[in-house]
Design an enzyme around this catalytic site. Structure first.
Site, PDB file in Angstrom:
ATOM      1  N   SER A 134      46.291 -28.496  -3.189  1.00  0.00           N
ATOM      2  CA  SER A 134      46.592 -28.444  -1.762  1.00  0.00           C
ATOM      3  C   SER A 134      45.646 -27.471  -1.081  1.00  0.00           C
ATOM      4  O   SER A 134      44.841 -26.810  -1.722  1.00  0.00           O
ATOM      5  CB  SER A 134      48.032 -28.020  -1.549  1.00  0.00           C
ATOM      6  N   LYS A 135      45.786 -27.423   0.235  1.00  0.00           N
ATOM      7  CA  LYS A 135      44.883 -26.590   1.039  1.00  0.00           C
ATOM      8  C   LYS A 135      44.762 -25.155   0.534  1.00  0.00           C
ATOM      9  O   LYS A 135      43.701 -24.563   0.596  1.00  0.00           O
ATOM     10  CB  LYS A 135      45.357 -26.564   2.496  1.00  0.00           C
ATOM     11  N   ARG A 136      45.872 -24.635   0.026  1.00  0.00           N
ATOM     12  CA  ARG A 136      45.812 -23.229  -0.392  1.00  0.00           C
ATOM     13  C   ARG A 136      44.907 -23.018  -1.602  1.00  0.00           C
ATOM     14  O   ARG A 136      44.575 -21.897  -1.964  1.00  0.00           O
ATOM     15  CB  ARG A 136      47.210 -22.678  -0.659  1.00  0.00           C
ATOM     16  N   GLY A 164      41.907 -24.003  -1.580  1.00  0.00           N
ATOM     17  CA  GLY A 164      40.537 -24.028  -1.078  1.00  0.00           C
ATOM     18  C   GLY A 164      40.220 -25.365  -0.459  1.00  0.00           C
ATOM     19  O   GLY A 164      41.113 -26.060   0.003  1.00  0.00           O
TER      20      GLY A 164
END
Length: 467
Positions: free
Chosen positions: A239-241, A243
């Site tokens: 997911s976005k977290r 990177g």
RNA sequence: GGUCCCAUCGUCUAGUGGUUAGGACGCCGGCCUCUCACGCCGGUAACCCGGGUUCGAAUCCCGGUGGGACUACCA
């Protein structure tokens, strides 16, 4: 004769195309290409709240960039609600679906208490046999089968058996009259004659319910292939977290699409020990028999390695095109011929196109900046005579190619009985301002006679004033 | 909680009863060399645990454990 293979990629336009979706799209595309079938693109935009046109465009752009050309579509699911409603009505008429008036709040409460009491939080069937009519805000539920089993025949996981009693009566039409995913996907896949549903394995638990709906609707059940998830370093779904997860972010970071494609295909799929695959090879070799069952962790280093590999092998003219938006403002790349030489010099030593653009500064500046430490160490008085002699000889060098310069340099040091090492670094600093660069001969050839002469003279001058 | 999926070096993976468990990324050495990078050579490092089945299990079966997904009027 077996029917033509048709696959589809069905993203919801609620954001950019991410790495996981891209791999799913890639597998669909490869599979259809491998069997000479067709690849359909369908945008699942029935969630009116979250879907945006920008997302649709972003997804299309990303797929185009990756070379995943679709043969049909994009279809927009929201434009097909007429068909979906017809199918809902058909199910209601046949008693295979029913209206439900339970409010979201009631449902939420029931779920909570069920969970608290250790029971399954499935729909309790309150409205199942009430014979309700359509009313404002009412939803339609699919009447599930309560006995028996449903088996999902999966091309990557094998047979998966579900007890039908585990499956609850899910909502197929919302209060706002729009179909829900699980229903729309079945109707659309069936009516678009999709033969192979290839998607992330986060959908396996939905599949038995969908199979029941295919059957209730009288449709043929397609083949399924559930591909394992792509995970972040912490083994949680990427997911976005973790990177950069947007496909286009990689384009902006200077990655080549073939590197991403090659990297992504190897996440889950393999062909013996082979690591590098051309698109042609991929189409020829790809099949679900060699797709693994376990999830894989996204490894940026390996992607980087592949990117470096493809940059090295890429044609400078092509790279010149790819890099047009990547150069810093200070670089004047209007001279295509010169810029392509710069690219050729640098491409074996970078891992991304952005890195290439960033390390090319000295080629483009008239007045190069010396790295302080480099100048202090190599632009010293002892080297001044050699620099001056060289500056004097440069105008007479006829062949200013890499080979010609190699020869010139060789005779230059031979005449003076010195080693090339003695002048290499000072020369490098004079020409590039730094201690790290492509080979001296390459730099000189690319820079050309005038700039080389000017830079060496400037370095000599620098030593005289600062030394 | 329930259902379902998964399990080989740190990571991606090969392997389908008998291998010194192979390759790749990364990392560490060396060679090459005008610096850096490339390239080449070498090294480091794995079968989750426990039971079976078998002459023989990474491979087959069962059970644990661990991880993940789903469990929405999202897709």
């Amino acid at each position: 004769m077996t029917p033509k293979i048709r696959t589809r990629f069905a993203p919801s336009p609620t954001g950019y195309l991410h790495i996981g979706g891209a791999r799913t799209a890639l597998f669909n595309w490869l599979f259809s290409r491998h069997y000479g079938g067709e690849f359909v693109l369908r945008i699942e935009d029935t969630d009116q709240q979250r879907s945006t046109d920008e997302s649709t465009k972003a997804i299309l752009d990303a797929m185009t960039w990756m070379g995943l050309a679709w043969d049909e579509g994009p279809y927009f699911q929201a434009q097909r609600v007429g068909i979906h409603r017809e199918m809902v009505q058909k199910l209601i008429d046949e008693g295979k679906a029913y209206y439900c008036t339970c409010s979201p709040e009631e449902l939420e409460n029931k779920r909570k208490t069920a969970l608290a009491e250790g029971r399954k939080p499935k729909y309790d069937g309150t409205c199942r046999n009430k014979g309700l009519k359509k009313s404002p805000g009412s939803v339609v539920r699919f009447r599930g089968t309560e006995t028996g089993v449903t088996v999902v025949e999966d091309l990557v996981k094998g047979n998966i058996v579900f007890n039908n009693e585990e499956l609850d009566d899910l909502i197929i039409e919302r209060g706002d009259g729009y179909p829900t995913y699980n229903f729309a996907v079945v109707v659309d896949d069936a009516m678009m004659n999709i033969t192979h549903v290839i998607r992330g394995d986060d959908h396996v638990n939905n599949t038995p319910r969908q199979i029941l709906m295919y059957k209730a609707l009288g449709f043929d059940v397609p083949k399924f292939a559930h591909v394992p998830m792509i995970l972040g370093p912490d083994k949680a779904r990427l997911s976005k977290r973790h990177g950069a997860t947007s496909v286009m972010a990689y384009k902006e970071m200077g990655y080549l699409p073939e590197a991403l494609v090659n990297y992504l295909v190897r996440l889950g799929w393999s062909h013996g020990d082979q690591e590098i695959f051309s698109t042609t090879e991929l189409i020829e070799l790809f099949d679900f028999s060699s797709v693994g069952k376990s999830p894989s962790v996204f490894n940026p280093e390996k992607l980087l390695w592949l990117n470096a590999h493809y940059i090295k092998g890429a044609d400078p003219a092509r790279l010149f095109e790819e890099m047009k938006t990547l150069w810093p403002p200070a670089a004047d790349t209007s001279d295509a011929d010169f810029t392509q030489k710069v690219i050729s010099d640098l491409k074996p030593r970078v891992k991304t196109l952005v890195e290439l653009a960033g390390s090319a500064d000295f080629y483009f500046s008239d007045r190069i900046q010396y790295d302080t430490e480099a100048a202090g160490k190599f632009l010293v008085p002892e080297i001044l005579p050699l620099l001056k002699e060289m500056a004097a000889r440069i105008p007479d060098v006829d062949d200013f190619s890499k080979e010609g310069l190699e020869e010139f340099l060789k005779s230059f040091i031979a005449q003076r009985g010195i080693k090339f090492k003695a002048i290499a670094q000072p020369l490098r600093v004079a020409l590039t301002g730094k201690t790290v660069s492509p080979g001296i001969d390459e730099v000189m050839a690319t820079l050309g006679k005038n700039r080389v002469a000017q830079r060496i003279a400037a370095a000599a001058e620098y030593i005289e004033t600062n030394g």
